[in-house]
Design a protein around this motif. Structure first.
Motif, PDB file in Angstrom:
ATOM      1  N   ARG A  84      38.457  30.946  36.469  1.00  0.00           N
ATOM      2  CA  ARG A  84      38.774  31.530  35.158  1.00  0.00           C
ATOM      3  C   ARG A  84      37.552  31.536  34.237  1.00  0.00           C
ATOM      4  N   ALA A  85      36.452  32.000  34.823  1.00  0.00           N
ATOM      5  CA  ALA A  85      35.178  31.989  34.099  1.00  0.00           C
ATOM      6  C   ALA A  85      34.842  33.347  33.507  1.00  0.00           C
ATOM      7  N   GLU A  86      35.831  34.219  33.332  1.00  0.00           N
ATOM      8  CA  GLU A  86      35.539  35.580  32.878  1.00  0.00           C
ATOM      9  C   GLU A  86      34.869  35.612  31.508  1.00  0.00           C
ATOM     10  N   ARG A  87      35.306  34.764  30.582  1.00  0.00           N
ATOM     11  CA  ARG A  87      34.719  34.797  29.243  1.00  0.00           C
ATOM     12  C   ARG A  87      33.224  34.482  29.294  1.00  0.00           C
TER      13      ARG A  87
ATOM     14  N   MET B 193      37.375  40.909  45.614  1.00  0.00           N
ATOM     15  CA  MET B 193      38.326  40.164  44.789  1.00  0.00           C
ATOM     16  C   MET B 193      37.661  39.550  43.564  1.00  0.00           C
ATOM     17  N   GLY B 194      36.380  39.856  43.359  1.00  0.00           N
ATOM     18  CA  GLY B 194      35.708  39.492  42.119  1.00  0.00           C
ATOM     19  C   GLY B 194      35.795  40.601  41.084  1.00  0.00           C
ATOM     20  N   LYS B 195      36.386  41.737  41.474  1.00  0.00           N
ATOM     21  CA  LYS B 195      36.533  42.855  40.543  1.00  0.00           C
ATOM     22  C   LYS B 195      37.422  42.451  39.372  1.00  0.00           C
ATOM     23  N   GLY B 196      36.997  42.835  38.177  1.00  0.00           N
ATOM     24  CA  GLY B 196      37.789  42.579  36.992  1.00  0.00           C
ATOM     25  C   GLY B 196      37.388  41.334  36.235  1.00  0.00           C
ATOM     26  N   VAL B 197      36.629  40.428  36.854  1.00  0.00           N
ATOM     27  CA  VAL B 197      36.134  39.273  36.113  1.00  0.00           C
ATOM     28  C   VAL B 197      35.317  39.784  34.928  1.00  0.00           C
ATOM     29  N   VAL B 198      34.423  40.711  35.211  1.00  0.00           N
ATOM     30  CA  VAL B 198      33.838  41.561  34.174  1.00  0.00           C
ATOM     31  C   VAL B 198      34.454  42.937  34.380  1.00  0.00           C
ATOM     32  N   PRO B 199      35.007  43.551  33.348  1.00  0.00           N
ATOM     33  CA  PRO B 199      35.683  44.837  33.543  1.00  0.00           C
ATOM     34  C   PRO B 199      34.808  45.850  34.280  1.00  0.00           C
ATOM     35  N   ASP B 200      35.428  46.602  35.182  1.00  0.00           N
ATOM     36  CA  ASP B 200      34.689  47.626  35.920  1.00  0.00           C
ATOM     37  C   ASP B 200      34.057  48.658  34.999  1.00  0.00           C
ATOM     38  N   SER B 201      34.612  48.819  33.805  1.00  0.00           N
ATOM     39  CA  SER B 201      34.074  49.801  32.855  1.00  0.00           C
ATOM     40  C   SER B 201      32.815  49.306  32.148  1.00  0.00           C
TER      41      SER B 201
END
Length: 461
Positions: A82-85, A103-111
């Motif tokens: 849960r290190a996305e921030r 499965m690391g997609k979305g941790v930082v938004p793809d956009s």
């Protein structure tokens, strides 16, 4: 001793790298009655979250400040921790390009503008210093070795498990053991106000060129107007319809994918704006796990007192994108979904084979089967090892279990099936008839580690 064993199992599952544990109790202990003193165990303390040594943090930052082609790779371990921030802050403050693992997609938004997943091969080939956050250097990342990676690359791993450091192409001298969120916080502090000024570099121009080229190619494939539909066209229709029903920024759809083309192609088409909403065949590329994953995701997000969290707190729709071969391994799990009223939406990408089908017509396929069964393949073509039944009616598995089965052959039918499947409250299996690509050469380039010179020699042979 049993309470202690159970406590140890929880401790093993939660401490260090999280994962499943198994406690095997004999039947006589499960069914018997025993007069023993009840033990009161102390509760498990908070999971230890180690920092990295400050001296090594400084060395890593210095390596990046001197890099000409820096890169960050975001793995599923970053999602687990849960290190996305922290990782979003690292990427945005430093401006270093990044690519996520599946499965690391979305941790930082793809956009995010620093995302170069569409130029992944170029990034790996040209990067000189790489920070790998919570990802194993296995086949998914081509082991961190040439020819897929720059021979002179310095790969710095951050992992909760010390055993991973230095494996394959990893550089153990700079790699860090620690909790990803804490280690990234340390890196951010050490970077200070520094920002990569490589937007005018050859590396950045190379990334931009590869990204544009690959995105243009994908767009052309997604707009091919033919029946049966290509995978890209079918996925584009599904994506657009689902995005119209649920905003990607909310993260209210959990995607599960498995299969050859089904997993590989969908990965680049379905973008993720939130972490922990994508599951695929994973480290061991195991086929047959998709429907079990879908059930687990439903339980994690939609059961009473759900333990899963991603994006908004609302209910999640579980969408499974299955290759026809992968679906065949565990298709009867649809009955489990129906039994527990799990409204999972399943797309079976039916190209009548593994990677590709044998023929583009039922008559040709029947002739091949006749030759195979009669043992007359010397006189005519038989079924190949990768052949499956021609346009099998997979949707009927949902019908027999109490769900809904739909066949989709055209863009209009697929769009309508996607909308209906999203809104229904029972399992829905959409049997998507796609181009069998019978003339496609079988190619496993994702596993080919041979140097280019050897590939050319092999082609001549």
């Amino acid at each position: 001793m049993i309470p202690q064993f159970v406590k140890d199992a929880y401790r093993t599952a939660l401490f260090g790298r999280p994962g499943p544990t198994f406690v095997d109790l004999p039947a006589n202990l499960i069914l018997g009655n025993f007069d023993v003193e009840r033990q009161k165990l102390s509760p498990l303390t908070e999971v230890p979250q180690p920092n990295a040594p400050e001296s090594k943090i400084r060395s890593v930052v210095e390596a990046f400040k001197s890099a000409k082609a820096p890169l960050v790779v975001i793995g599923k371990g970053a999602a687990y921790s849960r290190a996305e921030r922290q990782i979003i802050a690292l990427v945005d403050r430093t401006g270093i390009p990044f690519v996520p693992t599946p499965m690391g997609k979305g941790v930082v938004p793809d956009s995010n503008p620093h995302n170069f997943s569409a130029a992944r091969s170029t990034a790996m080939k040209e990067a000189d210093v790489v920070l790998v956050l919570g990802a194993k250097l296995n086949w998914i990342l081509s082991f961190g070795l040439p020819p897929k990676w720059n021979p002179a690359v310095k790969i710095i791993q951050v992992d909760i498990c010390a055993d991973e450091l230095g494996k394959n192409g990893g550089d153990s001298s700079l790699s860090l053991v620690g909790d990803i969120s804490l280690v990234v916080d340390q890196l951010i502090t050490q970077f200070g106000e520094w920002r990569w000024q490589g937007q005018s570099s050859a590396f950045y121009h190379s990334l931009q060129a590869a990204k544009s080229k690959n995105e243009d190619r994908a767009l052309k494939k997604a707009t091919v107007n033919k029946i049966p539909m290509p995978f890209e066209r079918a996925f584009d229709i599904i994506k657009n319809e689902l995005n119209s029903l649920s905003h990607p920024e909310d993260g209210d759809i959990v995607y599960v994918s498995e299969g050859a083309n089904a997993m590989d192609i969908s990965r680049s088409i379905f973008t993720m704006e939130q972490p922990r909403i994508r599951l695929d065949a994973g480290t061991y590329a195991t086929m047959g796990v998709g429907l079990g994953y879908a059930i687990a995701a439903y339980a994690a997000y939609n059961f009473p007192q759900p333990e899963g969290s991603a994006g908004s707190r609302s209910r999640k729709k579980i969408v499974a994108i299955e290759g026809d071969s992968a679906f065949g391994f565990s298709g009867m799990e649809v009955e489990t979904m129906a039994r527990f009223q799990m409204d999972v939406l399943i797309f079976v990408m039916n190209n009548s084979g593994l990677y590709r089908g044998d023929t583009d017509a039922a008559e040709k396929w029947t002739e091949r089967r006749r030759n195979t069964v009669a043992g007359t393949t010397t006189e005519g073509k038989g079924l190949t090892a990768w052949s499956l039944g021609y346009e099998t009616d997979y949707q009927k598995i949902a019908e027999l279990a109490g769900g809904i089965g739909i066949v989709a052959r055209t863009p209009e039918e697929l769009k309508e099936a996607t909308k209906r499947g999203f809104e229904e409250r029972v399992p829905v299996v959409v049997n998507v008839i796609v181009d069998p690509q019978a003339d496609l050469e079988m190619d496993f380039s994702w596993l080919d580690m041979a140097p280019p010179s050897q590939k050319k020699q092999k082609a001549k042979l």
